[in-house]
Design an enzyme around this catalytic site. Structure first.
Site, PDB file in Angstrom:
ATOM      1  N   SER A   1       0.633   4.159  15.935  1.00 56.92           N
ATOM      2  CA  SER A   1       0.625   4.237  14.459  1.00 56.92           C
ATOM      3  C   SER A   1      -0.809   4.184  13.928  1.00 56.92           C
ATOM      4  N   LYS A   2      -1.661   3.396  14.572  1.00 58.24           N
ATOM      5  CA  LYS A   2      -3.070   3.350  14.135  1.00 58.24           C
ATOM      6  C   LYS A   2      -3.756   4.683  14.443  1.00 58.24           C
TER       7      LYS A   2
ATOM      8  N   ILE B   1       0.825  -1.221   0.000  1.00 56.11           N
ATOM      9  CA  ILE B   1       0.000   0.000   0.000  1.00 56.11           C
ATOM     10  C   ILE B   1       0.857   1.268   0.000  1.00 56.11           C
TER      11      ILE B   1
ATOM     12  N   PRO C   1       5.585  -4.681  28.071  1.00 59.25           N
ATOM     13  CA  PRO C   1       5.820  -3.272  28.419  1.00 59.25           C
ATOM     14  C   PRO C   1       4.654  -2.402  27.941  1.00 59.25           C
TER      15      PRO C   1
ATOM     16  N   THR D   1      -8.925   0.465  15.319  1.00 58.66           N
ATOM     17  CA  THR D   1      -9.007  -0.384  16.519  1.00 58.66           C
ATOM     18  C   THR D   1      -9.348   0.419  17.779  1.00 58.66           C
ATOM     19  N   ASP D   2      -9.918  -0.261  18.756  1.00 62.44           N
ATOM     20  CA  ASP D   2     -10.196   0.411  20.043  1.00 62.44           C
ATOM     21  C   ASP D   2      -8.910   0.786  20.781  1.00 62.44           C
ATOM     22  N   GLU D   3      -7.786   0.186  20.383  1.00 63.67           N
ATOM     23  CA  GLU D   3      -6.531   0.456  21.102  1.00 63.67           C
ATOM     24  C   GLU D   3      -6.086   1.903  20.982  1.00 63.67           C
TER      25      GLU D   3
ATOM     26  N   PHE E   1      -7.643  -2.726   5.264  1.00 66.17           N
ATOM     27  CA  PHE E   1      -7.290  -3.607   6.384  1.00 66.17           C
ATOM     28  C   PHE E   1      -5.774  -3.695   6.561  1.00 66.17           C
ATOM     29  N   ALA E   2      -5.016  -3.337   5.518  1.00 69.42           N
ATOM     30  CA  ALA E   2      -3.573  -3.601   5.529  1.00 69.42           C
ATOM     31  C   ALA E   2      -2.911  -2.898   6.705  1.00 69.42           C
TER      32      ALA E   2
ATOM     33  N   TYR F   1       2.305   0.196  18.110  1.00 68.42           N
ATOM     34  CA  TYR F   1       1.230  -0.231  17.204  1.00 68.42           C
ATOM     35  C   TYR F   1       0.042   0.725  17.284  1.00 68.42           C
TER      36      TYR F   1
ATOM     37  N   ASP G   1       5.481  -9.102  32.274  1.00 70.14           N
ATOM     38  CA  ASP G   1       4.405  -8.374  31.600  1.00 70.14           C
ATOM     39  C   ASP G   1       4.896  -7.727  30.306  1.00 70.14           C
TER      40      ASP G   1
HETATM   41  P1  NAD Z   1      -3.295  -9.353  10.096  1.00 70.93           P
HETATM   42  O1  NAD Z   1      -1.945  -9.050  10.638  1.00 70.93           O
HETATM   43  O2  NAD Z   1      -3.842 -10.737  10.247  1.00 70.93           O
HETATM   44  O3  NAD Z   1      -3.335  -9.014   8.534  1.00 70.93           O
HETATM   45  C1  NAD Z   1      -2.738  -7.868   7.992  1.00 70.93           C
HETATM   46  C2  NAD Z   1      -2.642  -8.055   6.487  1.00 70.93           C
HETATM   47  O4  NAD Z   1      -2.092  -6.853   5.916  1.00 70.93           O
HETATM   48  C3  NAD Z   1      -1.721  -9.203   6.062  1.00 70.93           C
HETATM   49  O5  NAD Z   1      -2.333  -9.967   5.047  1.00 70.93           O
HETATM   50  C4  NAD Z   1      -0.483  -8.500   5.540  1.00 70.93           C
HETATM   51  O6  NAD Z   1       0.208  -9.233   4.536  1.00 70.93           O
HETATM   52  C5  NAD Z   1      -1.081  -7.218   4.981  1.00 70.93           C
HETATM   53  N1  NAD Z   1      -0.107  -6.121   4.889  1.00 70.93           N
HETATM   54  C6  NAD Z   1       0.756  -5.696   5.853  1.00 70.93           C
HETATM   55  N2  NAD Z   1       1.495  -4.662   5.402  1.00 70.93           N
HETATM   56  C7  NAD Z   1       1.063  -4.404   4.129  1.00 70.93           C
HETATM   57  C8  NAD Z   1       1.415  -3.442   3.148  1.00 70.93           C
HETATM   58  N3  NAD Z   1       2.379  -2.543   3.375  1.00 70.93           N
HETATM   59  N4  NAD Z   1       0.771  -3.461   1.964  1.00 70.93           N
HETATM   60  C9  NAD Z   1      -0.193  -4.380   1.712  1.00 70.93           C
HETATM   61  N5  NAD Z   1      -0.560  -5.327   2.598  1.00 70.93           N
HETATM   62  C10 NAD Z   1       0.048  -5.333   3.792  1.00 70.93           C
HETATM   63  O7  NAD Z   1      -4.260  -8.284  10.752  1.00 70.93           O
HETATM   64  P2  NAD Z   1      -5.803  -8.399  11.146  1.00 70.93           P
HETATM   65  O8  NAD Z   1      -5.922  -8.897  12.527  1.00 70.93           O
HETATM   66  O9  NAD Z   1      -6.543  -9.078  10.045  1.00 70.93           O
HETATM   67  O10 NAD Z   1      -6.188  -6.848  11.181  1.00 70.93           O
HETATM   68  C11 NAD Z   1      -6.658  -6.172  10.018  1.00 70.93           C
HETATM   69  C12 NAD Z   1      -6.932  -4.732  10.359  1.00 70.93           C
HETATM   70  O11 NAD Z   1      -7.890  -4.647  11.398  1.00 70.93           O
HETATM   71  C13 NAD Z   1      -5.701  -3.975  10.870  1.00 70.93           C
HETATM   72  O12 NAD Z   1      -5.732  -2.676  10.334  1.00 70.93           O
HETATM   73  C14 NAD Z   1      -5.878  -3.935  12.373  1.00 70.93           C
HETATM   74  O13 NAD Z   1      -5.264  -2.792  12.926  1.00 70.93           O
HETATM   75  C15 NAD Z   1      -7.386  -3.878  12.477  1.00 70.93           C
HETATM   76  N6  NAD Z   1      -7.959  -4.443  13.711  1.00 70.93           N
HETATM   77  C16 NAD Z   1      -7.613  -5.699  14.126  1.00 70.93           C
HETATM   78  C17 NAD Z   1      -8.214  -6.231  15.278  1.00 70.93           C
HETATM   79  C18 NAD Z   1      -7.889  -7.603  15.765  1.00 70.93           C
HETATM   80  O14 NAD Z   1      -8.329  -7.985  16.861  1.00 70.93           O
HETATM   81  N7  NAD Z   1      -7.182  -8.439  15.020  1.00 70.93           N
HETATM   82  C19 NAD Z   1      -9.144  -5.455  15.996  1.00 70.93           C
HETATM   83  C20 NAD Z   1      -9.461  -4.175  15.528  1.00 70.93           C
HETATM   84  C21 NAD Z   1      -8.878  -3.683  14.383  1.00 70.93           C
HETATM   85  O1  TDX Z   2       0.888 -14.894  24.728  1.00 72.56           O
HETATM   86  C1  TDX Z   2       0.135 -13.975  25.100  1.00 72.56           C
HETATM   87  N1  TDX Z   2      -0.179 -13.846  26.421  1.00 72.56           N
HETATM   88  C2  TDX Z   2      -0.962 -12.847  26.917  1.00 72.56           C
HETATM   89  O2  TDX Z   2      -1.201 -12.770  28.139  1.00 72.56           O
HETATM   90  C3  TDX Z   2      -0.439 -13.024  24.177  1.00 72.56           C
HETATM   91  C4  TDX Z   2      -0.129 -13.124  22.716  1.00 72.56           C
HETATM   92  C5  TDX Z   2      -1.248 -12.046  24.693  1.00 72.56           C
HETATM   93  N2  TDX Z   2      -1.494 -11.937  26.008  1.00 72.56           N
HETATM   94  C6  TDX Z   2      -2.385 -10.864  26.501  1.00 72.56           C
HETATM   95  C7  TDX Z   2      -2.036  -9.467  26.034  1.00 72.56           C
HETATM   96  C8  TDX Z   2      -3.378  -8.803  25.916  1.00 72.56           C
HETATM   97  O3  TDX Z   2      -3.781  -8.285  27.172  1.00 72.56           O
HETATM   98  O4  TDX Z   2      -3.664 -11.147  25.933  1.00 72.56           O
HETATM   99  C9  TDX Z   2      -4.327  -9.934  25.526  1.00 72.56           C
HETATM  100  C10 TDX Z   2      -4.607 -10.013  24.039  1.00 72.56           C
HETATM  101  O5  TDX Z   2      -3.353  -9.943  23.376  1.00 72.56           O
HETATM  102  P1  TDX Z   2      -3.238  -9.904  21.770  1.00 72.56           P
HETATM  103  O6  TDX Z   2      -3.934 -11.104  21.222  1.00 72.56           O
HETATM  104  O7  TDX Z   2      -1.811  -9.689  21.439  1.00 72.56           O
HETATM  105  O8  TDX Z   2      -4.132  -8.636  21.409  1.00 72.56           O
HETATM  106  P2  TDX Z   2      -4.046  -7.103  21.870  1.00 72.56           P
HETATM  107  O9  TDX Z   2      -2.698  -6.738  22.324  1.00 72.56           O
HETATM  108  O10 TDX Z   2      -5.194  -6.846  22.819  1.00 72.56           O
HETATM  109  O11 TDX Z   2      -4.316  -6.376  20.464  1.00 72.56           O
HETATM  110  C11 TDX Z   2      -5.306  -6.950  19.558  1.00 72.56           C
HETATM  111  O12 TDX Z   2      -6.534  -6.281  19.610  1.00 72.56           O
HETATM  112  C12 TDX Z   2      -6.739  -5.102  18.909  1.00 72.56           C
HETATM  113  C13 TDX Z   2      -4.812  -7.035  18.123  1.00 72.56           C
HETATM  114  O13 TDX Z   2      -3.552  -7.666  18.079  1.00 72.56           O
HETATM  115  C14 TDX Z   2      -4.787  -5.719  17.437  1.00 72.56           C
HETATM  116  O14 TDX Z   2      -4.433  -5.878  16.059  1.00 72.56           O
HETATM  117  C15 TDX Z   2      -6.130  -5.079  17.528  1.00 72.56           C
HETATM  118  O15 TDX Z   2      -6.019  -3.772  17.112  1.00 72.56           O
END
Ligand code: NAD
Ligand code: TDX
Length: 341
Positions: free
Chosen positions: A147-148, A60, A276, A120-122, A77-78, A144, A274
């Site tokens: 940046s979002k 992208i 960081p 994201t809610d983060e 989504f990327a 992360y 934990d």
């Molecule tokens: P993911 O890491 O599974 O997928 C990300 C995808 O983006 C991958 O296919 C990767 O190859 C592609 N990508 C990364 N950099 C790219 C680039 N420069 N150009 C083109 N493609 C690129 O992530 P996800 O969990 O599917 O999350 C998708 C979106 O939703 C993200 O923007 C994330 O911030 C947001 N989001 C995720 C969650 C969650 O719980 N997973 C919650 C809220 C919001």
């Molecule tokens: O091994 C683990 N042990 C652990 O205690 C991992 C991987 C996570 N955790 C904790 C950290 C968080 O409190 O679990 C919680 C969830 O962790 P993640 O799955 O890494 O998610 P989180 O950090 O909450 O962020 C996720 O939610 C919002 C996604 O990764 C993001 O892409 C999205 O924006």
């Protein structure tokens, strides 16, 4: 309508494309994905030959590529999406999540087309009591989420400055099929299956709001079709849980489904140092989505988790191939024995 879906080979993007092609067969989907470690075309095997679906490998951030493409709308989504990786090295996060999004906003501006930015809610940071609304200030605490938040602010700035047709959605923690096994829920499932230690960060009492990925995808579909330009929509599951509760619930279900002893699986729980800057609690108020766009999450957590475990048990080749690669190395160096408390 030709929709450019970016990051469609990842977890949420691939679930969204599958949903979109069945809910709106009239749309054409162009999936642009860089195929980073998180992008996996296996996630799209069952739809890859449909005439209204096309995959393009690309970044992208690539201005020329985006300029050369033909589309009528973008759903972005990327992203680099894993908090722990952003702590190790934030550079790719800034590049993709900020510069990449800016490039897509610019492309939408030039074409005069709608862009839905998936966030994201983060971005709101941690909250001790109450819930974040769309008007809450942005207080991100990890590279992360910072940046979002930056990309969200750019998107809003493009609306204010250029009148860009942009919608921002902010969703809580997703779970479901095809989630990369570095995230909490798939990690716990496969570690239980493989008898590996299950790392719980800190005291395990951090709270997240969990939503099934398909409920998120349906909300995105509605926000894209019916959302108002310049608006932000929170998407949540009304389902806040402590991490340790999730881990125990998963282990109980894995034990029931595999015939293993729950006590034996619980013995795998390992409290580690934990993360960081670990946000204590996320809580999102999704009432705007419910009141204005008539959306509600439909999947109960109990059924959603059960179905997700079944999916991972039935799709071991999918995750085995992934964990045989770089992720194992990453896990060992970050949260291996030396980091145990
Ligand atoms: P993911 O890491 O599974 O997928 C990300 C995808 O983006 C991958 O296919 C990767 O190859 C592609 N990508 C990364 N950099 C790219 C680039 N420069 N150009 C083109 N493609 C690129 O992530 P996800 O969990 O599917 O999350 C998708 C979106 O939703 C993200 O923007 C994330 O911030 C947001 N989001 C995720 C969650 C969650 O719980 N997973 C919650 C809220 C919001
Ligand atoms: O091994 C683990 N042990 C652990 O205690 C991992 C991987 C996570 N955790 C904790 C950290 C968080 O409190 O679990 C919680 C969830 O962790 P993640 O799955 O890494 O998610 P989180 O950090 O909450 O962020 C996720 O939610 C919002 C996604 O990764 C993001 O892409 C999205 O924006």
């Amino acid at each position: 309508m030709r929709i450019l879906v970016t990051g469609g080979a990842g977890f949420i993007g691939s679930n969204f494309i599958r949903h979109e092609l069945s809910a709106h067969p009239e749309h054409q989907i162009i999936n642009l994905d860089k195929l980073t470690y998180a992008g996996n075309l296996e996630n799209l095997r069952n739809i890859e030959n449909l005439p209204n679906y096309k995959f393009i490998k690309g970044d992208i951030c690539d201005k020329q590529l985006i300029k050369s493409m033909e589309f009528d709308a973008i759903i972005n989504f990327a992203a680099e999406s894993h908090v722990d990786r952003s702590i190790l090295d934030s550079s790719p996060f800034l590049q993709t999540n900020i510069i990449g999004t800016q490039n897509l906003l610019e492309a939408s501006r030039k074409k005069g087309c709608r862009i839905l930015h998936v966030s994201t809610d983060e971005v709101y940071g941690s909250i001790a009591t109450g819930s974040f609304t769309e008007n809450s200030p942005l207080q991100p605490n990890s590279p992360y989420s910072a940046s979002k938040a930056s990309s969200d602010m750019l998107a809003k700035a493009y609306f204010e400055t250029y009148g860009l047709d942009v919608i921002i959605t902010r969703c809580s923690n997703n779970y479901g099929p095809y989630q990369f096994p570095e995230k909490l829920i798939p990690l716990v499932i496969y570690h239980a299956v493989e008898g590996k230690p299950i790392p719980v960060y800190g005291d395990g009492k951090n709270v997240r709001d969990w939503i099934h990925v398909m409920d998120h995808c349906k909300a995105l579909d509605i926000a894209f079709e019916e959302g108002k330009s310049g608006e932000i929509y929170n998407i949540g599951g009304n389902n806040e849980q402590e991490n340790i509760y999730i881990v125990r619930m998963l282990l109980k279900k894995v034990a029931e489904k595999t015939g293993r002893k729950e006590d034996e699986l619980s013995g795998l729980i390992t409290f580690v140092k934990d993360r960081p800057g670990h946000d204590r609690r996320y809580s999102i108020d999704p009432s705007k989505m419910e009141k204005v766009l008539g959306w509600k999450p439909e999947t109960s957590f109990d059924k959603g988790l059960s179905d997700t475990i079944d999916w991972y048990l039935e799709n071991k080749p999918w995750w085995s191939r992934i964990i045989s690669g770089e992720y194992v190395y990453y896990y060992k160096t970050q949260y291996g024995e030396r980091d145990k408390q």
